[in-house]
Write a protein that holds these residues in place. Structure first.
Motif, PDB file in Angstrom:
ATOM      1  N   VAL A  69      45.573  40.586  22.947  1.00 36.21           N
ATOM      2  CA  VAL A  69      44.365  41.394  23.013  1.00 36.21           C
ATOM      3  C   VAL A  69      44.383  42.247  24.272  1.00 36.21           C
ATOM      4  CG1 VAL A  69      41.854  41.346  23.150  1.00 36.21           C
ATOM      5  CG2 VAL A  69      43.041  39.631  21.800  1.00 36.21           C
ATOM      6  N   LEU A  70      44.096  43.539  24.089  1.00 37.47           N
ATOM      7  CA  LEU A  70      43.877  44.419  25.231  1.00 37.47           C
ATOM      8  C   LEU A  70      42.373  44.627  25.352  1.00 37.47           C
ATOM      9  CD1 LEU A  70      46.469  47.197  24.326  1.00 37.47           C
ATOM     10  CD2 LEU A  70      46.772  45.401  26.044  1.00 37.47           C
ATOM     11  N   VAL A  71      41.834  44.373  26.524  1.00 34.96           N
ATOM     12  CA  VAL A  71      40.414  44.603  26.732  1.00 34.96           C
ATOM     13  C   VAL A  71      40.261  45.923  27.475  1.00 34.96           C
ATOM     14  CG1 VAL A  71      38.299  43.675  27.716  1.00 34.96           C
ATOM     15  CG2 VAL A  71      40.068  42.120  26.871  1.00 34.96           C
ATOM     16  N   MET A  72      39.497  46.834  26.891  1.00 36.24           N
ATOM     17  CA  MET A  72      39.328  48.138  27.541  1.00 36.24           C
ATOM     18  C   MET A  72      37.918  48.286  28.086  1.00 36.24           C
ATOM     19  SD  MET A  72      41.466  51.020  25.432  1.00 36.24           S
ATOM     20  CE  MET A  72      41.104  52.255  26.668  1.00 36.24           C
ATOM     21  N   TYR A  73      37.868  48.920  29.264  1.00 38.97           N
ATOM     22  CA  TYR A  73      36.558  49.242  29.825  1.00 38.97           C
ATOM     23  C   TYR A  73      36.659  50.587  30.531  1.00 38.97           C
ATOM     24  CZ  TYR A  73      32.021  48.855  31.966  1.00 38.97           C
ATOM     25  OH  TYR A  73      30.719  49.096  32.309  1.00 38.97           O
ATOM     26  N   ALA A  74      35.760  51.481  30.231  1.00 41.98           N
ATOM     27  CA  ALA A  74      35.706  52.800  30.864  1.00 41.98           C
ATOM     28  C   ALA A  74      37.057  53.514  30.856  1.00 41.98           C
ATOM     29  CB  ALA A  74      35.180  52.688  32.302  1.00 41.98           C
ATOM     30  N   GLY A  75      37.738  53.472  29.704  1.00 38.17           N
ATOM     31  CA  GLY A  75      38.955  54.246  29.563  1.00 38.17           C
ATOM     32  C   GLY A  75      40.197  53.598  30.132  1.00 38.17           C
ATOM     33  N   ARG A  76      40.070  52.326  30.574  1.00 38.34           N
ATOM     34  CA  ARG A  76      41.248  51.649  31.121  1.00 38.34           C
ATOM     35  C   ARG A  76      41.414  50.298  30.469  1.00 38.34           C
ATOM     36  NH1 ARG A  76      41.300  50.506  37.040  1.00 38.34           N
ATOM     37  NH2 ARG A  76      43.363  49.835  36.426  1.00 38.34           N
ATOM     38  N   VAL A  77      42.669  49.799  30.471  1.00 40.71           N
ATOM     39  CA  VAL A  77      42.885  48.422  30.065  1.00 40.71           C
ATOM     40  C   VAL A  77      42.540  47.555  31.275  1.00 40.71           C
ATOM     41  CG1 VAL A  77      44.591  46.709  29.356  1.00 40.71           C
ATOM     42  CG2 VAL A  77      44.672  49.031  28.431  1.00 40.71           C
ATOM     43  N   VAL A  78      41.591  46.625  31.115  1.00 41.39           N
ATOM     44  CA  VAL A  78      41.246  45.774  32.254  1.00 41.39           C
ATOM     45  C   VAL A  78      41.849  44.379  32.126  1.00 41.39           C
ATOM     46  CG1 VAL A  78      39.145  47.011  32.896  1.00 41.39           C
ATOM     47  CG2 VAL A  78      39.025  45.138  31.225  1.00 41.39           C
ATOM     48  N   GLU A  79      42.203  44.009  30.900  1.00 33.04           N
ATOM     49  CA  GLU A  79      42.879  42.724  30.749  1.00 33.04           C
ATOM     50  C   GLU A  79      43.746  42.749  29.505  1.00 33.04           C
ATOM     51  OE1 GLU A  79      40.467  39.217  31.162  1.00 33.04           O
ATOM     52  OE2 GLU A  79      42.258  37.977  31.408  1.00 33.04           O
ATOM     53  N   ASP A  80      44.867  42.054  29.605  1.00 30.96           N
ATOM     54  CA  ASP A  80      45.822  41.979  28.505  1.00 30.96           C
ATOM     55  C   ASP A  80      46.225  40.522  28.423  1.00 30.96           C
ATOM     56  OD1 ASP A  80      48.048  41.935  26.898  1.00 30.96           O
ATOM     57  OD2 ASP A  80      49.151  43.487  27.988  1.00 30.96           O
ATOM     58  N   LEU A  81      45.845  39.842  27.335  1.00 32.04           N
ATOM     59  CA  LEU A  81      46.103  38.405  27.281  1.00 32.04           C
ATOM     60  C   LEU A  81      46.349  37.963  25.843  1.00 32.04           C
ATOM     61  CD1 LEU A  81      42.739  36.441  27.796  1.00 32.04           C
ATOM     62  CD2 LEU A  81      42.879  38.761  26.949  1.00 32.04           C
ATOM     63  N   PRO A  82      47.002  36.810  25.653  1.00 32.51           N
ATOM     64  CA  PRO A  82      47.204  36.304  24.294  1.00 32.51           C
ATOM     65  C   PRO A  82      45.855  36.015  23.638  1.00 32.51           C
ATOM     66  CG  PRO A  82      48.599  35.149  25.839  1.00 32.51           C
ATOM     67  CD  PRO A  82      47.642  35.964  26.655  1.00 32.51           C
ATOM     68  N   ALA A  83      45.765  36.310  22.351  1.00 27.83           N
ATOM     69  CA  ALA A  83      44.488  36.145  21.643  1.00 27.83           C
ATOM     70  C   ALA A  83      44.024  34.693  21.678  1.00 27.83           C
ATOM     71  CB  ALA A  83      44.627  36.625  20.203  1.00 27.83           C
ATOM     72  N   ALA A  84      44.956  33.795  21.657  1.00 26.23           N
ATOM     73  CA  ALA A  84      44.603  32.375  21.638  1.00 26.23           C
ATOM     74  C   ALA A  84      43.874  31.963  22.911  1.00 26.23           C
ATOM     75  CB  ALA A  84      45.858  31.535  21.455  1.00 26.23           C
ATOM     76  N   GLU A  85      44.100  32.713  23.993  1.00 21.84           N
ATOM     77  CA  GLU A  85      43.489  32.327  25.271  1.00 21.84           C
ATOM     78  C   GLU A  85      42.179  33.056  25.533  1.00 21.84           C
ATOM     79  OE1 GLU A  85      46.347  32.830  28.375  1.00 21.84           O
ATOM     80  OE2 GLU A  85      47.917  31.816  27.228  1.00 21.84           O
ATOM     81  N   LEU A  86      41.725  33.831  24.538  1.00 22.07           N
ATOM     82  CA  LEU A  86      40.554  34.672  24.738  1.00 22.07           C
ATOM     83  C   LEU A  86      39.345  33.855  25.210  1.00 22.07           C
ATOM     84  CD1 LEU A  86      40.075  37.667  24.488  1.00 22.07           C
ATOM     85  CD2 LEU A  86      39.460  37.359  22.101  1.00 22.07           C
ATOM     86  N   THR A  87      39.072  32.735  24.567  1.00 17.62           N
ATOM     87  CA  THR A  87      37.868  31.955  24.911  1.00 17.62           C
ATOM     88  C   THR A  87      38.083  31.063  26.120  1.00 17.62           C
ATOM     89  OG1 THR A  87      38.588  30.435  23.191  1.00 17.62           O
ATOM     90  CG2 THR A  87      36.777  31.922  22.652  1.00 17.62           C
ATOM     91  N   THR A  88      39.327  30.697  26.373  1.00 15.78           N
ATOM     92  CA  THR A  88      39.557  29.736  27.443  1.00 15.78           C
ATOM     93  C   THR A  88      40.206  30.338  28.677  1.00 15.78           C
ATOM     94  OG1 THR A  88      41.643  29.219  26.354  1.00 15.78           O
ATOM     95  CG2 THR A  88      39.769  27.764  25.893  1.00 15.78           C
TER      96      THR A  88
END
Lengths: 336, 673
Positions: free
Chosen positions: B555-574
């Protein structure tokens, strides 16, 4: 467009013939046909009433104040004007249905004969102008839409808008006079009046076509601009289709539907515009005849020509609706 | 010549309760626009001439001079003389009054009769009203000139007859306009309230409806006056209007036309007068109409512009380049994006809704992009698909698809590669298919275009693909139009369209957002099965964290036109380390949520791309924000395991808040649905 008709047919086969009446095309035909019949009835009734709405005695007006009373009375009787109104109305309806539109007061020819002589010249003029207007407006409108999309070429947009507004605002008879002056009198390229050979068609057709073409091109450009912003044009681009295919196959049919809706009004006005243009060019059609007949108070001829023009307009409107239905299948479902 | 009342229909939408001063202000502001000022000036000139020309020049215009009959233009007679030696310039000027006056009287008749017919449905009740409406509908189908000829016969040849004829001929279109406007007003709350309060029909009409449709009616009447002027000129030209010895422009034109060979000025001068006066009415009316319609947009842009000036566009500290290659699963990546930016030219310099986005997608990998609306995720998708059109500008250090640089070069050079291997699925299946073309054809044209298939074979392939995306009765469905498909089925057909080639990457931009919840599942399952079957990579853009978590590997998390976090989907909640990611996750309700507590929301608003703050864009909404966050934008840092995060406080936990069942983020109370 023949392929368009195939879909509802196959659908109807699937559902069986009993539900054929549910087909949107059948309902469209029924609804549109009904409207045409009602409009025609209103037209015929209005044309009948016209002669009765004229203040005073139309026959006296037609023959002039010096005509002997006996002649006026005889003419009234021959026109059936002394019968009760409902009887006259029935006779008129019968006459219209059998093609008997009465007799000209001045030439003593039957009105159908007069119309038969004059109609072809007017139809040719209107149809040619109709085609020229479309052939000018659609390519120009599409091209301007594509060139000025997304705020490109502001200068070109401004020049186009200004030109088309001014050209569209010049009425056909004035344009005719201008064209006569430039191409007939000054340059001598085309005859200034009459209907004699192909070159005599050029100026009358242009006078009729240019105004509607300018207005249509404007509409076409605006429609093209809005269609180019739609999701389905983006989809077409995402399919990496060549630009001409995106514009002509995907955007154009959708832009045309709105253009034809608005353009139908302009094109039926074009039918009526033949009256003026024929008088500029002394064109031997219905338009010059109706004006002569109005001035001569030859009411049966006027009634007959009004009927023909009205029917022409109704046919144009019907054609527009049918073309719309073929271009955009949703319009058959929408109640208009 | 009948165009003027017809153009009235687009001006219908302007009906709204009007305060008189506001209306006056708008009319005045129209005079400040170039077109409005020009048309207003022209109109004023024409009206002045109409009033004063006969007073000044009537005698000159009527002076018969048998010495100089039918002369051409000269110093003495600027546009020559007529067959009685009368000066034509003066005659044209003097004719202004009659031409304009008759046009205005005819317009007045048209408006009054139109108002009566148009408001009749309100006064007559249902049955009578319907009859009037039907009559008006039939009448408007006929061109004005034809109606005018009809009435000219009824009212008789001559000036009075022509005025009445043109007035009555114009009435149906004003009746239609009045009906449309009044119907719009009659539905409003204040009219309904008045009706409930027992206000009678007549009073309702006079006090509540008419004042509110006055403005558009006056605008249309102005344009209509131009039309009436042209119509009148037409009738007079035909000899059915003004009769000698009176003369208007149409009459002068008719007289002049017969001598056009020897003396063209006699026809051209009245012709020019008609066009100029007609244009004056027309343009002024159109300018006012446009001015009224534009009021809201104009004030809207003014406020945005002033707001933008307050902030200076921020320098982007970080170029978002990862240290390692997180997307490199095996071999060459399907998609390799380095430092991708999208810029638009704003009023105060470039606005950059996407700022230095970098990521890779490996073969068969599913990558999700999440973020709020306006975070730049959809624009990122369009940019990598080369679908951003001017004025948008896409720049990148590298944009490679299947090892090919697709940033440079024309559309033509990449047509085949992108057309067959790169599939797009858009958000709204209702609008993304062309309504005028059959579904089958829309699919088939991909194969015709890029794989050189014949129409027939391409259509067979399209049917096969529709079957592959589980469209029932694919053969029949291929012959149908988009409106005959349900939303879910259209989205499946859209995926099927992507499968016409041999896709290596499917970019799905919010593919389920517009769909019913029950259908969303089917579409997501379909995407998953397509991916599994053909080893197709997937870039799934969504604002729905839950959806992305289920479907994607990363998962790439975007905020204000930038990627702010890039992490495995499985770790999204933890394992999320960016406070924004945690906040997003926390807003997802689950089965264990305490229904008595307010639903969690992220406080504050997303950043306006027109003015990015100099520091971390999330800082104003972040519970962990420190002084450094406000000043310095954190770079997207790779921790060596392929996880990337851009936060000065990555992984820290805010101490002052405790929300059971959710990641520790700041909450404000929101109304529970």
């Amino acid at each position: 467009m023949t392929s368009t008709a195939a879909a509802p047919t196959s659908t109807a086969q699937h559902r069986g013939i009993s539900s054929a009446l549910d087909s949107p095309w059948v309902r469209f035909a029924a609804r549109r046909g009904g409207r045409l019949v009602v409009s025609l009835w209103v037209l015929v009734t209005a044309s009948f009433l016209m002669i009765h709405l004229i203040p005073g005695d139309p026959v006296r007006a037609s023959l002039g104040p010096t005509a002997p009373a006996a002649l006026v009375a005889a003419r009234r009787a021959s026109l059936g004007l002394d019968d009760p109104l409902p009887t006259q109305y029935l006779h008129y309806l019968q006459g219209v249905l059998t093609g008997d539109l009465g007799t000209s007061l001045s030439s003593r020819l039957s009105v159908s004969q007069v119309i038969g002589q004059r109609l072809p010249a007017t139809v040719q003029l209107a149809v040619l102008a109709f085609l020229v207007a479309l052939l000018l407006a659609v390519p120009i409108g599409v091209l301007m839409g594509v060139l000025t999309r997304g705020g490109r070429r502001r200068g070109g947009e401004l020049a186009f808008s200004a030109t088309s507004i001014v050209v569209a605002a010049v009425p056909e008879f004035l344009l005719g006079v201008g064209l006569v002056y430039v191409f007939g009198v000054k340059l001598g390229w085309f005859p200034v009046a009459g209907r004699d050979g192909a070159s005599s068609y050029v100026l009358p057709v242009l006078s009729l076509a240019v105004g509607p073409a300018a207005a249509l091109a404007r509409i076409m450009r605006v429609e093209m601009l809005s269609v180019l912003q739609t999701d389905y044009v983006r989809t077409a681009r995402a399919k990496r289709l060549p630009a001409p295919r995106v514009y002509l196959r995907h955007a154009l049919p959708n832009a045309l539907t709105s253009t034809i809706t608005l353009g139908g009004i302009l094109l039926s006005a074009l039918v009526a515009g033949t009256v003026l243009v024929e008088n500029v060019f002394a064109w031997p059609g219905l338009g010059s005849t109706i004006v002569q007949s109005i001035l001569a108070k030859d009411y049966p001829v006027v009634q007959g020509i009004v009927l023909v023009y009205g029917t022409g307009v109704l046919i144009v409107n019907l054609a527009v609706d049918v073309v719309l239905a073929l271009l955009d299948p949703r319009s058959t479902i929408r109640e208009s | 010549m009948t165009t003027a009342p017809m153009t009235s229909s687009p001006l219908v939408a302007t009906a709204e309760p009007v305060r008189r001063s506001a209306a006056r202000g708008r009319w005045l502001s129209v005079l400040r626009t170039p077109v409005g000022a020009g048309a207003g000036l022209l109109l004023a000139l024409v009206l002045l001439l109409a009033v004063f020309a006969p007073l000044l020049w009537r005698d000159d215009a009527d002076t018969i001079d048998t010495e100089s009959v039918l002369q051409g233009a000269s110093g003495q007679h600027w546009v020559g003389t007529d067959n009685l030696g009368r000066d034509l310039l003066f005659r044209v000027l003097v004719a202004t009054r009659l031409s304009i006056g008759l046009a205005l009287v005819a317009t007045l008749i048209a408006v009054v009769v139109g108002l009566v017919l148009g408001t009749a449905p309100l006064l007559l009740g249902r049955r009578g009203g319907r009859l009037v409406t039907a009559g008006v509908n039939i009448a408007v189908a006929f061109p004005g000139l034809l109606l005018a000829l009809f009435f000219a016969v009824v009212f008789g040849v001559g000036m009075t007859g022509a005025v009445l004829a043109i007035g009555f001929a114009g009435a149906p279109s004003f009746a239609r306009l009045t009906q449309t406007l009044a119907a719009g007003i009659a539905d409003r709350d204040f009219v309904a309230a008045a009706r409930i309060a027992g206000v009678g029909r007549t009073r309702l009409l006079l006090r509540h409806v008419l004042p509110n449709i006055g403005e558009p009616l006056v605008v249309n009447a102005t344009i209509g006056a131009g039309g009436a002027l042209l119509s009148f000129a037409g009738l007079s030209f035909l000899g059915l209007g003004v009769q000698a010895p009176s003369y208007d422009w149409g009459r002068l034109l008719q007289d002049g036309l017969s001598g056009i060979y020897i003396h063209p000025e006699a026809a051209l001068a009245p012709g020019v007068a008609i066009v100029v006066a007609g244009l004056a009415f027309n343009l002024f009316g159109e300018a006012v109409a446009k001015g009224i319609g534009l009021t809201t947009t104009l004030s809207g842009t003014a406020t945005t512009a002033s707001r933008r000036r307050e902030t200076v566009p921020a320098e982007v500290v970080d170029d978002g380049r990862p240290v390692t290659d997180p997307g490199l699963v095996q071999g060459r990546p399907v998609l390799d994006v380095q430092d991708l930016s999208v810029a638009f030219q704003g009023p105060d310099g470039p606005v950059r809704p996407v700022r230095g986005v970098s990521f890779r997608i490996g073969r068969g990998e599913a990558v999700g992009v999440v973020g709020e609306s306006g975070s730049g995720k959809s624009l990122t998708a369009l940019a990598i698909a080369r679908l951003v059109e001017r004025p948008g500008e896409v720049t990148a250090e590298r944009l490679e698809f299947m090892g090919t640089d697709v940033l440079s070069g024309t559309d033509r050079t990449h047509r085949r590669l992108l057309g067959t291997a790169f599939a797009m699925v858009f958000q709204d299946p209702m609008t993304s298919f062309n309504p005028t073309r059959r579904i089958g054809r829309q699919l088939a044209e991909v194969a015709e275009q890029h794989q050189g298939m014949s129409r027939k074979i391409a259509l067979a392939r399209a049917v096969d693909r529709l079957r592959a995306v589980r469209v029932p009765a694919a053969e029949r469905r291929a012959h149908q139009y988009p409106h005959e498909f349900s939303g879910g089925m259209r989205q499946r057909a859209m995926i099927g369209m992507g499968l016409m080639g041999e896709p290596k990457l499917i970019v799905a931009d919010e593919p389920t957002t517009a769909l019913d919840v029950t259908v969303q599942r089917q579409v997501l399952d379909l995407l998953a099965s397509v991916r599994a079957a053909d080893d197709v990579a997937l870039l799934l853009i969504s604002h729905d964290v839950a959806v992305v978590g289920q479907v994607c590997d990363r998962v790439l998390v975007m905020y204000a036109g930038r990627v702010v976090e890039d992490l495995p989907a499985a770790e999204l909640t933890t394992g999320a380390r960016h406070p924004y990611t945690r906040a997003l996750v926390a807003t997802v309700p689950d089965m264990h949520i305490d229904l008595d507590r307010p639903l969690p929301v992220i406080p504050g608003r997303p950043v306006d791309p027109a003015h990015q703050p100099p520091g971390c864009a999330y800082a104003p909404r972040c519970p962990l924000a420190s002084a450094r966050c406000v000043e310095e934008d954190p770079a997207l840092v790779d921790d060596g395991s392929g996880r990337r995060v851009a936060c000065w406080h990555a992984g820290e936990i805010a101490a002052d808040l405790e929300v059971p069942g959710a990641a520790p983020v700041a909450l404000i109370s929101g109304e529970r649905a």
